[in-house]
Scaffold this motif. Sequence first.
Motif, PDB file in Angstrom:
ATOM      1  N   UNK A 250       8.523  15.174  -1.840  1.00 24.09           N
ATOM      2  CA  UNK A 250       8.666  15.411  -0.343  1.00 24.09           C
ATOM      3  C   UNK A 250       7.572  17.298  -0.116  1.00 24.09           C
ATOM      4  N   UNK A 251       6.546  18.094  -1.019  1.00 18.52           N
ATOM      5  CA  UNK A 251       5.940  18.277  -0.698  1.00 18.52           C
ATOM      6  C   UNK A 251       4.795  18.575   0.768  1.00 18.52           C
ATOM      7  N   UNK A 252       4.712  17.001   0.539  1.00 14.75           N
ATOM      8  CA  UNK A 252       3.759  16.078   1.511  1.00 14.75           C
ATOM      9  C   UNK A 252       4.236  16.126   2.590  1.00 14.75           C
ATOM     10  N   UNK A 253       4.320  15.909   4.260  1.00 13.11           N
ATOM     11  CA  UNK A 253       4.278  15.223   5.138  1.00 13.11           C
ATOM     12  C   UNK A 253       3.600  14.255   5.205  1.00 13.11           C
ATOM     13  N   UNK A 254       2.590  13.898   5.388  1.00 10.87           N
ATOM     14  CA  UNK A 254       1.424  12.874   5.853  1.00 10.87           C
ATOM     15  C   UNK A 254       0.723  12.760   4.460  1.00 10.87           C
ATOM     16  N   UNK A 255      -0.075  11.173   4.221  1.00  6.91           N
ATOM     17  CA  UNK A 255      -0.068  11.385   3.120  1.00  6.91           C
ATOM     18  C   UNK A 255      -1.630   9.598   3.715  1.00  6.91           C
ATOM     19  N   UNK A 256      -3.015   9.940   3.825  1.00  5.25           N
ATOM     20  CA  UNK A 256      -3.990   9.348   4.648  1.00  5.25           C
ATOM     21  C   UNK A 256      -4.037   8.219   3.482  1.00  5.25           C
ATOM     22  N   UNK A 257      -3.923   7.809   2.194  1.00  9.28           N
ATOM     23  CA  UNK A 257      -3.889   6.835   1.590  1.00  9.28           C
ATOM     24  C   UNK A 257      -3.003   6.991   0.096  1.00  9.28           C
ATOM     25  N   UNK A 258      -2.990   5.822  -0.261  1.00 12.52           N
ATOM     26  CA  UNK A 258      -1.630   5.045  -1.071  1.00 12.52           C
ATOM     27  C   UNK A 258      -2.406   4.456  -1.810  1.00 12.52           C
ATOM     28  N   UNK A 259      -2.121   4.132  -3.820  1.00 10.06           N
ATOM     29  CA  UNK A 259      -2.532   3.077  -4.059  1.00 10.06           C
ATOM     30  C   UNK A 259      -2.598   1.817  -3.874  1.00 10.06           C
ATOM     31  N   UNK A 260      -3.888   0.538  -4.068  1.00  3.68           N
ATOM     32  CA  UNK A 260      -3.307  -0.047  -3.682  1.00  3.68           C
ATOM     33  C   UNK A 260      -2.489  -0.901  -4.913  1.00  3.68           C
ATOM     34  N   UNK A 261      -1.842  -0.672  -5.905  1.00  6.28           N
ATOM     35  CA  UNK A 261      -1.163  -2.030  -6.416  1.00  6.28           C
ATOM     36  C   UNK A 261       0.598  -1.420  -6.485  1.00  6.28           C
ATOM     37  N   UNK A 262       0.932   0.277  -5.552  1.00 10.28           N
ATOM     38  CA  UNK A 262       1.509   0.702  -5.158  1.00 10.28           C
ATOM     39  C   UNK A 262       2.523   0.395  -3.640  1.00 10.28           C
TER      40      UNK A 262
END
Lengths: 585, 309
Positions: A250-262
């Motif tokens: 909950x610290x960051x409300x937007x992230x512009x990348x995610x791990x492909x495996x996830x």
Amino acid sequence: MKKLLALVLALVMAMSCVVFASAEEATSIAVCLSSEPDTLDPALNSAVDGATMLAHLFSGLATWSTDENGKLVIVAECAEELTEGVVNEDGTVTYTYTLKDGLTWSDGKALTANDFVFAWKRAASTALGADYGYMFEVVKGYPDELAVEATDEKTIVITLNNAVAYWNELLAFPTYFPVREDVVASEAWATEAATYVCNGPYTMSDWAHNSVITLSKNPNYFKADTVTMDKIECYLSDDANNMLANFENGDWLLIDDVPTAEIANLKVNYPEEFVIAGQIGTYYVCWNVNEEILPEGCELTGAEAEAARQEIRNALGLLLDRNYICDEIGQAGQVPASSFVAMGLTDADGSEFYKNTGVSEDFVGYYNTTVEAIDANWDAALTVLEKYYTVDEATGMFTNFPAMEYLYNTSEGHKAIGEYLQSAFAAVGINMTLVNQEWNTFLNTRKDGQYSIARNGWLADYNDPICFLDMWTSFSGNNDVQYGKGAHADLAMYNLDLTAFGYDIKVENGTWAETYDVLINTIKTCTDNEARYAMMHVAEDMLMATGCIVPLYFYTDIYMIDDSVEGFYSNPLGYKYFMNCTITK
Amino acid sequence: MSSKMLFYILKRVLLAILTIWIVITVTFFVMHSVPGGPFVGEKAISKEAQAALEAKYGLDKPLWEQYTTYLEDIVTRFDFGPSLKQRGRMVIDIIMDGMKTSAKLGIIAACYAAVLGITLGAVAALRRNTLLDKTIMVITTAFVSMPSFIMGSFLLIIFSTKLGWLPANGASQGGLILPIITLGLYPMAYITRLTRSSMLDVLGQDYIRTARAKGVSGGKIIFGHALKNSLIPVITYFGPMLAFIVTGSMVVEQIFAVPGIGRQFVSSITNRDYTMIMGTTIFLASLIVIMNLVSDLLYKAVDPRIEFD
């Protein structure tokens, strides 16, 4: 006693002020776009995350916004209005812009037309060597004698070589943002908050290098009352797993990348918050046009040999199941591609350019990418390959296809696609080994044409198909295929007929430089919009006929955004906008 | 200080300078022989612009001239030049920026590793073959054999994602706790094992038996004689370990988004940011050389029998 009472009362009042103030606390949003940007100088930036921050820090003549229906539009920002150009006698087009009243820099000084003129000349100049200097290519006098001037404090006059459909979009592009001469005199100006002077909705209040960049609402911004988000903290992380951990706690409300495996898990666990947005780009495989793929002992030479190679390369492209690549490897909503000019770019009539390409009424693009067509594609490919290669009757495999190498830059995703290509080709007896190189070495090897097949990808900088087409001229620095270079330079086998568009250009059996280069130059100077787009289709037809470009899929932009955030939007270039956001929780 | 020792230090300093010079030279020429360059990007810039940039940073000059200019700038002005990739920033500033965090992290991690490691090692040695000894040994074996990226991810998932006790990024002070723990676990475990075996060795020596026979108290034997003498191998390890840990760990910094020097070092290589590569290499090499020298000098302080030659 009275004194004591007064003191207590005063204390209570003071306390209530504190409580009241904290209830009115400034709204802020913590996001993570990427790692430390190389630069936040609008002229030098070439990264998408940098562009997002710059779009909050600066105001150009135009900007991306949303209309009342939430549709993305480009509207006037610093300019009073986005005027129409006036066509001059020599075919050049002159635009005159008037700045709005009362525009200032974040340090309070007035923003003048000269600041724009200075910024544009600087960004385009050879001396600066900016990655995106070529965004000014459309302006007369590019690179070092730009035809732009400030006729008074508030008026900018600029002349383009010809009418450009995406001109307003360029005006909203970070490279076109103004900077002030005295500010940028020191090259270090854009590396710390203290010296960073901008004119947009936000100012940079802190830059803890490699850690966090804090943007605070700019009180001097002319539309400050429309900005709902007071503070944006752009955290800097280069690890997708780390970004996800910060999103999940909950610290960051937007992230512009995610791990492909996830990705598969995230789609299930965060159906609302995992977003797949359109992005204008194509992931493709490119051949080195000078790579010999004909079997040993083949007697074809010159243009005939190249015609055979074209046929073979196109056939090999048909062996690939693009749905498998998108669904099983990419997993992020990528769209199987059957043309090179990416989805999202519009045609002359406003329809999708890629839907108007191709060779058949039955499918979109240059070949059929549907699951139903896989068998037919496979058979068609084999029919072509059997013309040139020996088949071992017992196994059904081709025995004399020269061994090839697939070059890609080190990454799990690229590797998985390489392995798929390898297995698809191995199924017909073609032996392809995989070679990976570290990014910078890879770029160098690919540019130099020291490869047979390589992974490639291209993202649009503005909504015009030309940005996918002009890179393949023989003199372009991005011509990784090596069209018109080496042995290919002398192959006179291409035809170009532009008489239908009113040009006296008809070439038969010309070289790449005599045809494709001429075509691109004609497109770039063409003022008739319809003819221009029609010729861009011709250019793509020429490219795709060579078989050197094998599109696999159209990119998507994946990000995660907390469901408490409202008022967020992003554009097809991947820029994210937070100024009108509110947080509901 | 004896003249012998002064001579020894002088010799070691000269040797250190020679080592660093070799590091500079090898790095410089190897770096330039690797394909690619700082101005190569996915989207190509024009040849003229490329030439203009190369001229600006002196990359158009012959390699030998670039090398001598570089050496001259460092020796005469301690000038490491500007970063080629992070336009407008000086290499020395970037290093100092990263070092602020890395040094803080490293020193705290090294201190807790040393204190805990020596204590646990001594306890394990004194309680040899008890359950306590075995527990300590099992845990430290696990820490020594587990790579930091697994340990780090593990701590991140438990304390940050699941329990939500600590932030997952190093932008705040609280976010530095997990990376410090991760960084220190390996050296702590290693020091525990070193101390234990060295302590056991010392405890079996004749002079300890003599002291016991003479009736010296248990505490004095342990702290006055055994522990002090069993620290020599720990000191050998501690110097270079401190240098390594202080100069940052790319893996740990990446997992926890810590703004340290380790990430800079790796990204400078990927970016072909020549001046940054040189700056970070020289900096890290110097630190390691210095720490080695310091730990060698410390031997003498701990064990007067060691002679300099």
